[in-house]
Design a protein around this motif. Structure first.
Motif, mmCIF file in Angstrom:
data_model
loop_
_atom_site.group_PDB
_atom_site.id
_atom_site.type_symbol
_atom_site.label_atom_id
_atom_site.label_comp_id
_atom_site.label_asym_id
_atom_site.label_seq_id
_atom_site.Cartn_x
_atom_site.Cartn_y
_atom_site.Cartn_z
ATOM 1 N N GLU A 7 -4.955 3.608 -7.420
ATOM 2 C CA GLU A 7 -4.824 4.335 -6.338
ATOM 3 C C GLU A 7 -5.958 5.427 -6.281
ATOM 4 O O GLU A 7 -5.897 6.296 -7.152
ATOM 5 C CB GLU A 7 -3.441 4.886 -5.934
ATOM 6 C CG GLU A 7 -2.584 3.799 -5.813
ATOM 7 C CD GLU A 7 -1.111 4.417 -5.336
ATOM 8 O OE1 GLU A 7 -0.922 5.580 -5.041
ATOM 9 O OE2 GLU A 7 -0.395 3.598 -5.228
ATOM 10 N N SER A 11 -11.926 6.304 0.618
ATOM 11 C CA SER A 11 -12.090 5.130 1.395
ATOM 12 C C SER A 11 -13.265 4.229 0.624
ATOM 13 O O SER A 11 -13.343 3.099 0.943
ATOM 14 C CB SER A 11 -12.186 5.164 3.129
ATOM 15 O OG SER A 11 -13.452 5.951 3.007
ATOM 16 N N GLN A 31 -6.557 0.524 -4.592
ATOM 17 C CA GLN A 31 -5.870 0.753 -3.338
ATOM 18 C C GLN A 31 -6.376 1.934 -2.862
ATOM 19 O O GLN A 31 -6.569 3.377 -3.485
ATOM 20 C CB GLN A 31 -4.509 0.748 -3.554
ATOM 21 C CG GLN A 31 -3.767 1.371 -2.022
ATOM 22 C CD GLN A 31 -3.503 -0.020 -1.384
ATOM 23 O OE1 GLN A 31 -2.978 -0.937 -1.759
ATOM 24 N NE2 GLN A 31 -3.626 0.485 -0.231
ATOM 25 N N ASP A 34 -7.073 5.070 2.570
ATOM 26 C CA ASP A 34 -7.123 4.365 4.054
ATOM 27 C C ASP A 34 -6.305 3.054 4.049
ATOM 28 O O ASP A 34 -6.268 2.442 4.980
ATOM 29 C CB ASP A 34 -8.134 4.364 4.667
ATOM 30 C CG ASP A 34 -9.272 3.283 3.955
ATOM 31 O OD1 ASP A 34 -8.972 2.679 2.853
ATOM 32 O OD2 ASP A 34 -9.985 2.860 4.726
ATOM 33 N N ASP A 35 -5.667 2.800 2.951
ATOM 34 C CA ASP A 35 -4.724 1.550 2.635
ATOM 35 C C ASP A 35 -5.601 0.163 2.754
ATOM 36 O O ASP A 35 -5.223 -0.809 2.813
ATOM 37 C CB ASP A 35 -3.716 1.401 3.849
ATOM 38 C CG ASP A 35 -2.826 2.257 3.732
ATOM 39 O OD1 ASP A 35 -2.329 2.875 2.320
ATOM 40 O OD2 ASP A 35 -2.058 2.941 4.543
ATOM 41 N N SER A 36 -7.098 0.325 2.564
ATOM 42 C CA SER A 36 -7.557 -0.905 2.353
ATOM 43 C C SER A 36 -7.651 -0.905 0.786
ATOM 44 O O SER A 36 -7.231 -0.153 0.211
ATOM 45 C CB SER A 36 -9.193 -0.766 2.690
ATOM 46 O OG SER A 36 -9.846 0.515 2.243
ATOM 47 N N GLU A 37 -7.920 -2.381 0.227
ATOM 48 C CA GLU A 37 -8.077 -2.475 -0.933
ATOM 49 C C GLU A 37 -9.031 -3.736 -1.471
ATOM 50 O O GLU A 37 -9.641 -4.157 -0.518
ATOM 51 C CB GLU A 37 -6.620 -3.242 -1.405
ATOM 52 C CG GLU A 37 -6.170 -4.229 -0.668
ATOM 53 C CD GLU A 37 -4.515 -4.891 -0.985
ATOM 54 O OE1 GLU A 37 -4.288 -5.911 -1.394
ATOM 55 O OE2 GLU A 37 -3.901 -3.777 -1.288
ATOM 56 N N TYR A 57 -15.022 -5.347 0.829
ATOM 57 C CA TYR A 57 -13.517 -4.855 1.517
ATOM 58 C C TYR A 57 -14.095 -4.368 2.886
ATOM 59 O O TYR A 57 -15.236 -3.766 3.106
ATOM 60 C CB TYR A 57 -12.728 -4.180 0.613
ATOM 61 C CG TYR A 57 -13.178 -2.682 0.544
ATOM 62 C CD1 TYR A 57 -12.878 -1.532 0.997
ATOM 63 C CD2 TYR A 57 -14.309 -2.613 -0.589
ATOM 64 C CE1 TYR A 57 -13.417 -0.176 0.902
ATOM 65 C CE2 TYR A 57 -14.545 -1.300 -0.844
ATOM 66 C CZ TYR A 57 -14.165 -0.231 -0.098
ATOM 67 O OH TYR A 57 -14.752 0.810 -0.426
ATOM 68 N N THR A 59 -12.834 -1.072 5.265
ATOM 69 C CA THR A 59 -12.231 0.051 5.422
ATOM 70 C C THR A 59 -11.275 -0.031 6.654
ATOM 71 O O THR A 59 -11.336 -0.629 7.619
ATOM 72 C CB THR A 59 -12.852 1.290 5.645
ATOM 73 O OG1 THR A 59 -13.730 1.557 6.824
ATOM 74 C CG2 THR A 59 -14.079 1.564 4.268
ATOM 75 N N ALA A 60 -10.139 0.976 6.805
ATOM 76 C CA ALA A 60 -9.481 1.086 8.071
ATOM 77 C C ALA A 60 -10.098 1.081 9.196
ATOM 78 O O ALA A 60 -9.751 0.763 10.232
ATOM 79 C CB ALA A 60 -8.264 2.285 7.718
ATOM 80 N N ARG A 61 -11.151 2.029 9.162
ATOM 81 C CA ARG A 61 -12.228 2.190 10.460
ATOM 82 C C ARG A 61 -13.051 1.069 10.691
ATOM 83 O O ARG A 61 -13.838 1.145 11.596
ATOM 84 C CB ARG A 61 -12.840 3.641 10.135
ATOM 85 C CG ARG A 61 -12.171 4.754 10.124
ATOM 86 C CD ARG A 61 -13.038 5.773 10.194
ATOM 87 N NE ARG A 61 -12.296 6.940 10.302
ATOM 88 C CZ ARG A 61 -12.638 8.321 10.469
ATOM 89 N NH1 ARG A 61 -13.755 8.492 10.705
ATOM 90 N NH2 ARG A 61 -11.631 9.242 10.603
ATOM 91 N N GLY A 62 -12.779 -0.108 9.821
ATOM 92 C CA GLY A 62 -13.780 -1.151 10.185
ATOM 93 C C GLY A 62 -15.029 -1.464 9.414
ATOM 94 O O GLY A 62 -15.854 -2.010 9.917
#
Length: 91
Positions: A7, A11, A31, A34-37, A57, A59-62
């Motif tokens: 972890e 991001s 991990q 921002d919870d992306s992995e 991958y 990111t949570a923001r796209g």
């Protein structure tokens, strides 16, 4: 086979970041904060130096982060852990 997870609170990866990886495997999951992995593999380049291959991958923001290979500036073993200090991403 169990999946090892590292972890980090960010991001994305960057030069100088230290990853606390398991010493007994070269394949693990990262991990992000921002919870992306992403899947990571610790490999060796043609000269035998360690490099870290990070799968692509989102990111949570796209933001899409393409697969990259990072140089490893320093790798120090501490018991069952391996501290990896990243260098620059390679072309």
């Amino acid at each position: 086979m169990s999946t090892y997870v590292i972890e980090i609170p960010y991001s994305h990866l960057y030069p100088g970041l230290v990853l606390d990886a398991p010493a007994d495997t070269d394949d693990f999951l990262v991990q992000f904060g921002d919870d992306s992995e992403s899947r990571a593999q610790l490999l060796r380049d043609d000269t035998g130096r360690p490099v870290l291959r990070m799968g692509g991958y989102m990111t949570a923001r796209g933001t899409v982060i393409d697969e990259r290979v990072w140089s490893v500036h320093e790798a120090v073993r501490h018991g069952d852990r391996l501290r990896l200090r990243l260098g620059r991403s390679l072309p």
